[in-house]
Design an enzyme around this catalytic site. Sequence first.
Site, short mmCIF file in Angstrom:
data_model
loop_
_atom_site.label_atom_id
_atom_site.label_comp_id
_atom_site.label_asym_id
_atom_site.label_seq_id
_atom_site.Cartn_x
_atom_site.Cartn_y
_atom_site.Cartn_z
N ASP A 118 0.86 -1.18 0.00
CA ASP A 118 0.00 0.00 0.00
C ASP A 118 0.89 1.23 0.00
OD1 ASP A 118 -2.11 1.72 0.13
OD2 ASP A 118 -2.92 0.97 2.02
N ASP A 142 -2.95 2.45 -6.15
CA ASP A 142 -1.83 2.54 -5.21
C ASP A 142 -1.72 1.37 -4.24
OD1 ASP A 142 -4.12 3.14 -3.78
OD2 ASP A 142 -3.17 4.68 -2.56
N GLU A 143 -2.40 0.27 -4.51
CA GLU A 143 -2.23 -0.89 -3.64
C GLU A 143 -2.49 -2.17 -4.44
OE1 GLU A 143 -5.18 -1.65 -0.57
OE2 GLU A 143 -6.55 -0.23 -1.52
#
Length: 424
Positions: A11, A104-105
């Site tokens: 993350d 983003d993860e």
Amino acid sequence: MAADSAILHVDMDAFFASVELRRRPELRGRPMIVAGGERGVVLSATYEARAFGVRSAMPMGRARRMCPAAVVVPPDHAAYRAASVEIMKIFRDFTPLVAPLSVDEAFLDVAGARALFGSPPRIAAAIRRRGAAEQDLTCSVGVAPSMFVAKIASTRCKPDGLAVVPPDQVLAYLHPLPTGALWGVGPRAEAVLTRLGLRTIGDIAGTPVDTLRRALGDAAGAHLHRLAWGIDERQVDPGGTDVTIGAERTFPTDVGDPAVLARELLRLSGRVAAQLRHRGRTARTISVKVRFADFRTITRSRTLRDSTDVSQTIYATSVGLVADLGLLGVHRASGGGPPPGAEDTMVRLLGVRASNLGEAGPRQLLLGERPEGWTELERVADRARARFGAAAVGPASLIGQRGSGGQRGSGGPPGAGGNGAARA
């Protein structure tokens, strides 16, 4: 659950804000907020701003009151998409089993990467080093035997942390945590659990599953009981990770004009459809989100007979859903009816979302027979926008209209008009 800890959840830390800091190094160490206008919501915030209580999805008015000294910068979703592409490339240098959850993860299964790169914790450390060295971005990584434990671990070691949960320590790690840490426990479920006297994951594990079923429903009760015992048999699936695709807009001023709302639904539907096509996906369920001037928020959804990636179909469905709320000058009653006084209520935010996703199959050009026959034409328009800009091709009713101010969405190809999902 895997035999060892080979699942990673990576993350990125304050992703949008961190990307902005790469080109604004003078703001490092200062509270900074990424937001789509003063009437929008917080899309991301540095940890210096979070120290004042600022959080993702918080209305900007409240964020300003909490942290008046914060520097506010507008979002650059193209930059976030570009950074995401580079980060995902780093992940895939270690394993092809990468399942992105958002820009983003992602989950990674590194069980097969040991011979080349070493143990899962070593791989996690290498990913963190490369992200910092190559992209000037930090991330937090949870390493565990299952996906949900890895996600909990990454959340609890933020920012810029690494947490490893060995298989024989899963229950010792989980059971002291609050019930809200469990994947799927939102505020309502947490309130129900609290009324039952259940405050930790260990409390859930020690409660008979039938009790949980009666309180939360059969599926949810059984699911949470299994998670509380560390049981999560899902596997990292690179091909099945999209859950929803959507876009929304916070208007610069509250809107009550049905024509303006309809035009915005058309714009948002086009963005969602373009993103579906870009990802090779189709959707069966279309949802709308309406936030009123008093911040009251209503969502409505409809499941289609056939899945689609066509803006015309998504638009027609979203218009029907908003019309059912009495906001387009015509109220077509359907389950639940409009909220009290909806006809006189000004709209602050409007959103369209596609879910119940599947893989897009081959299509024939069947103009005039089914709306889906327009897919190939819309793909041609996608390519034109990618080459000549977002304004090159579009509905006539949107000519001269600009979609500025407080926009938010799940990302999209260049020219599609989509933008990145709000992330912490």
